[in-house]
Design an enzyme around this catalytic site. Structure first.
Site, PDB file in Angstrom:
ATOM      1  N   ASP A 166       0.869  -1.157   0.000  1.00 22.43           N
ATOM      2  CA  ASP A 166       0.000   0.000   0.000  1.00 22.43           C
ATOM      3  C   ASP A 166       0.920   1.226   0.000  1.00 22.43           C
ATOM      4  O   ASP A 166       2.120   1.114   0.273  1.00 22.43           O
ATOM      5  CB  ASP A 166      -0.876  -0.036   1.255  1.00 22.43           C
ATOM      6  CG  ASP A 166      -1.711   1.214   1.420  1.00 22.43           C
ATOM      7  OD1 ASP A 166      -2.438   1.575   0.479  1.00 22.43           O
ATOM      8  OD2 ASP A 166      -1.596   1.852   2.479  1.00 22.43           O
TER       9      ASP A 166
ATOM     10  N   ASP B 242      -0.149   5.145   0.947  1.00 26.10           N
ATOM     11  CA  ASP B 242      -0.395   6.124   2.004  1.00 26.10           C
ATOM     12  C   ASP B 242      -0.438   5.453   3.376  1.00 26.10           C
ATOM     13  O   ASP B 242      -1.233   4.543   3.604  1.00 26.10           O
ATOM     14  CB  ASP B 242      -1.716   6.849   1.765  1.00 26.10           C
ATOM     15  CG  ASP B 242      -1.718   7.610   0.451  1.00 26.10           C
ATOM     16  OD1 ASP B 242      -1.397   8.803   0.460  1.00 26.10           O
ATOM     17  OD2 ASP B 242      -2.028   6.996  -0.590  1.00 26.10           O
TER      18      ASP B 242
ATOM     19  N   ASP C 224      -1.589  -0.821   6.143  1.00 26.01           N
ATOM     20  CA  ASP C 224      -1.677  -0.131   7.427  1.00 26.01           C
ATOM     21  C   ASP C 224      -3.089  -0.020   7.966  1.00 26.01           C
ATOM     22  O   ASP C 224      -3.270   0.502   9.073  1.00 26.01           O
ATOM     23  CB  ASP C 224      -1.089   1.281   7.297  1.00 26.01           C
ATOM     24  CG  ASP C 224      -1.929   2.189   6.419  1.00 26.01           C
ATOM     25  OD1 ASP C 224      -2.408   3.229   6.918  1.00 26.01           O
ATOM     26  OD2 ASP C 224      -2.115   1.873   5.231  1.00 26.01           O
TER      27      ASP C 224
END
Length: 221
Positions: free
Chosen positions: A7, A9, A170
């Site tokens: 991922d 961001d 995250d």
């Protein structure tokens, strides 16, 4: 080929301040000033532009509608595109860790819910676009995470095999994506939710990018 998909961001880079700034540009245009706080509202930034706008409107405009959010969304993207790397920084050790993986024969790619053109632009500005063999963004394949299709496309574009891959992320969105794709997930504890990602029961936790090689070995060999 064994493959690690990231991922963007909150996983590879802390983009929260620039994302919050883009939403605040919208609220300034509406006469509300800077509605969102770059620290207190950082976690919302990693859930996307609509989430930031929704939070902002909830603070200043009771009774707002989805139409209000959607009217501002293109303006947010435009503002973000013009100031995409003012405050954004890669997390410590990320580049070195990815270079180690590549030197050991792993393929690496990106699967993000950021629009592909913005993700490509950001990584280019940060000087790391060439590290990644694939780039799958929001709607690149018609759907976004947690649908597994973007992840599967990221693995395929990188030249990998899904059964020998895992996702580094995250948020709960990444956890759900990995589960839907039938692959392990490592969640970073240095992102917006910190140690709270333990509650999502990922197959591994990544406390620092210095640990990436070990986590990779444990998850896919």
């Amino acid at each position: 080929m064994r493959t690690v998909i990231f991922d963007l961001d909150g996983t590879l880079a802390d983009t929260s301040a620039d994302l919050i700034a883009s939403a605040n540009a919208c609220f300034r245009g509406l006469g509300y000033g800077d509605v969102l706080d770059p620290v207190a509202d950082a976690s919302t930034a990693f859930h996307g532009g609509r989430a930031m706008l929704t939070l902002g409107f909830s603070k200043v405009q009771p009774g707002f509608s989805e139409a209000d959010v959607m009217a501002q969304y293109p303006l947010l993207l435009a503002a973000y595109g013009e100031a995409i790397d003012i405050h954004t920084q890669l997390y410590p050790g990320a580049v070195a860790a990815i270079e180690v993986l590549k030197s050991k024969g792993y393929a690496v790619g990106i699967c993000t819910n950021k629009p592909e053109d913005l993700a490509d632009r950001l990584l280019t500005r940060l000087g790391v676009r060439d590290l990644f063999a694939s780039m799958i963004g929001a709607k690149t394949v018609g759907v976004s995470k947690p649908d597994p299709k973007p992840y599967l496309a990221a693995v395929s574009e990188a030249g990998g095999v899904v059964a020998q891959s895992f996702l580094v992320g995250d948020t709960d969105t990444d956890r759900k994506t990995a589960r839907a794709a039938g692959v392990p997930c490592a969640l970073v504890t240095f992102g917006p939710d910190g140690e709270g990602v333990r509650d999502l029961s990922p197959e591994a936790l990544l406390h620092h990018y210095d640990d990436l090689a070990r986590v990779t070995q444990e998850l896919i060999g």
